[in-house]
Design a protein around this motif. Structure first.
Motif, short mmCIF file in Angstrom:
data_model
loop_
_atom_site.label_atom_id
_atom_site.label_comp_id
_atom_site.label_asym_id
_atom_site.label_seq_id
_atom_site.Cartn_x
_atom_site.Cartn_y
_atom_site.Cartn_z
N ALA A 214 0.86 -1.19 0.00
CA ALA A 214 0.00 0.00 0.00
C ALA A 214 0.89 1.24 0.00
O ALA A 214 1.98 1.24 0.59
N LEU A 215 0.41 2.30 -0.64
CA LEU A 215 1.24 3.50 -0.77
C LEU A 215 1.09 4.46 0.40
O LEU A 215 1.98 5.27 0.64
N ALA A 216 -0.01 4.38 1.14
CA ALA A 216 -0.17 5.28 2.29
C ALA A 216 0.96 5.10 3.30
O ALA A 216 1.51 6.10 3.81
N PRO A 217 1.38 3.86 3.64
CA PRO A 217 2.53 3.72 4.55
C PRO A 217 3.82 4.29 3.98
O PRO A 217 4.66 4.79 4.74
N VAL A 218 3.98 4.21 2.66
CA VAL A 218 5.19 4.77 2.04
C VAL A 218 5.24 6.27 2.29
O VAL A 218 6.28 6.83 2.69
N VAL A 219 4.12 6.94 2.07
CA VAL A 219 4.05 8.39 2.29
C VAL A 219 4.30 8.72 3.75
O VAL A 219 5.07 9.63 4.09
N ARG A 220 3.66 7.97 4.64
CA ARG A 220 3.80 8.24 6.07
C ARG A 220 5.23 8.06 6.54
O ARG A 220 5.77 8.89 7.31
N LEU A 221 5.89 7.00 6.11
CA LEU A 221 7.28 6.76 6.50
C LEU A 221 8.20 7.86 5.99
O LEU A 221 9.13 8.28 6.69
N ALA A 222 7.93 8.35 4.77
CA ALA A 222 8.75 9.44 4.25
C ALA A 222 8.53 10.72 5.05
O ALA A 222 9.49 11.44 5.36
N VAL A 223 7.29 11.01 5.42
CA VAL A 223 6.99 12.20 6.23
C VAL A 223 7.70 12.11 7.58
O VAL A 223 8.21 13.11 8.11
N GLU A 224 7.78 10.90 8.14
CA GLU A 224 8.43 10.71 9.44
C GLU A 224 9.95 10.67 9.33
O GLU A 224 10.64 10.53 10.34
N GLY A 225 10.48 10.78 8.12
CA GLY A 225 11.93 10.84 7.95
C GLY A 225 12.63 9.50 7.94
O GLY A 225 13.85 9.43 8.11
N VAL A 226 11.87 8.42 7.71
CA VAL A 226 12.48 7.09 7.70
C VAL A 226 13.31 6.88 6.44
O VAL A 226 14.32 6.17 6.47
N GLY A 227 12.92 7.49 5.34
CA GLY A 227 13.65 7.32 4.09
C GLY A 227 13.05 8.18 3.00
O GLY A 227 12.19 9.04 3.25
N ILE A 228 13.52 7.94 1.77
CA ILE A 228 13.07 8.69 0.60
C ILE A 228 12.02 7.85 -0.13
O ILE A 228 12.29 6.69 -0.49
N ALA A 229 10.85 8.40 -0.34
CA ALA A 229 9.79 7.70 -1.07
C ALA A 229 10.04 7.81 -2.56
O ALA A 229 10.35 8.89 -3.08
N VAL A 230 9.92 6.70 -3.26
CA VAL A 230 10.03 6.68 -4.72
C VAL A 230 8.67 6.29 -5.26
O VAL A 230 8.34 5.11 -5.42
N ILE A 231 7.85 7.30 -5.51
CA ILE A 231 6.44 7.11 -5.87
C ILE A 231 6.02 8.24 -6.82
O ILE A 231 6.72 9.24 -6.96
N PRO A 232 4.86 8.13 -7.46
CA PRO A 232 4.33 9.24 -8.24
C PRO A 232 3.98 10.41 -7.32
O PRO A 232 3.40 10.21 -6.24
N PRO A 233 4.29 11.64 -7.70
CA PRO A 233 3.97 12.79 -6.85
C PRO A 233 2.49 12.91 -6.50
O PRO A 233 2.14 13.37 -5.41
#
Length: 304
Positions: free
Chosen positions: A229-248
């Motif tokens: 799921a992409l929602a966790p990807v966005v959330r992890l990026a917001v929290e500074g866990v890493g860089i999200a590689v997804i469509p803007p």
């Protein structure tokens, strides 16, 4: 029952022949058509009796077309195609009714899907759409298993019984929290290789493209976190866990608020190419009609 002078059972027999001829197997054709192997054999026998010639050569391992069978295959495909065109031309689109099981890749959910579903409801009030969101590999399997009628997914699907229409292309971007410690931009592959990256699930095209790009003998092993799921990807990026590689578009709200920013890189990843895909056949009119609408809607949404 007749349709334009052609018995519907004849369409079934022709579809069965095309399935056997293209898949090279009675068993595979039976699985694809969700019927039994004896039923497939009976339909082929009916055709061979009707036209007085052997159409298929059967061996213990593979089924191939005879010379007459190859000629018959071309006619069968043409007849099925003309039957589809006839029905599309004569049936009032506003009278379409039924339930369409639609499988959708999550990226499309975040872009043009909501407006498209509204357009379907307005133009075809008799259609009820059941939407299921999944990864493209799962959608492919579910479509071939006939668990869904139509899929908007990364494609096209290279299957002889599947029809595809183009939808849209979506670019990938590197997104990070403004507080994430980044080397000086633009980042090259070497700089990215030392950073945690978060993207689509394993066995998806974007994950494979990213891993291929980052796997080099002169680089450290890539740190790629995956999520179905992409929602966790966005959330992890917001929290500074890493860089999200997804469509803007997936993180449009976070980009607008400044919770995420685009990271300038020297790395180019291939666009995501989406198609509308469905199993062809004389009973696929509803899926075909909605796929045609989707192709036009996606093109309009992608226009500058």
């Amino acid at each position: 029952m007749l349709m334009g002078g052609v018995v519907v059972q004849d369409f079934k027999n022709l579809e069965t022949f095309v399935a056997v001829a293209t898949l090279g197997s009675f068993r595979a054709a039976a699985e694809r058509l969700h019927t039994t192997q004896p039923a497939v054999s009976q339909r082929i026998a009916q055709l061979e009796h009707q036209y007085g010639t052997r159409l298929l050569e059967r061996t213990s391992r593979v089924v191939t077309t005879t010379e007459k069978g190859r000629e018959f295959l071309a006619f069968a495909e043409r007849i099925l195609r003309l039957g589809t065109e006839m029905r599309d031309a004569l049936v009032d689109g506003s009278a379409l009714r039924g339930t369409l099981r639609l499988g959708v890749a999550e990226t499309i959910v975040h872009t043009w899907l909501p407006g498209f579903i509204g357009a379907v409801a307005r133009q075809h009030p008799g259609i009820a759409v059941e939407i299921e969101v999944d990864t493209s590999p799962q959608l492919r399997e579910r479509l071939l298993d006939q668990e869904i009628d139509l899929a908007f997914l990364l494609g096209p699907l290279a299957d002889p019984l599947v029809q595809n229409l183009p939808l849209n292309r979506v670019a990938l971007a590197f997104l990070a929290s403004p507080d994430f410690p980044l080397p000086p931009a633009p980042l090259g592959i070497a700089a990215l290789a030392g950073l945690p990256l978060i993207t689509f699930a394993r066995h998806t095209q974007p994950h494979a493209a990213l891993r291929t790009l980052m796997t080099r003998s002169d680089l450290p092993p890539p740190r790629i976190h995956a999520s179905a799921a992409l929602a966790p990807v966005v959330r992890l990026a917001v929290e500074g866990v890493g860089i999200a590689v997804i469509p803007p578009a997936v993180a449009a709200r976070e980009l607008d608020s400044g919770a995420l920013v685009s990271v300038a890189t020297e790395v180019a990843l291939p666009d995501l190419v989406f198609t509308a895909s469905w199993l062809g056949g004389h009973e696929a009119g509803l899926a075909r009609a909605v796929a045609t609408m989707a192709s036009a809607a996606a093109a309009a949404a992608s226009a500058p």
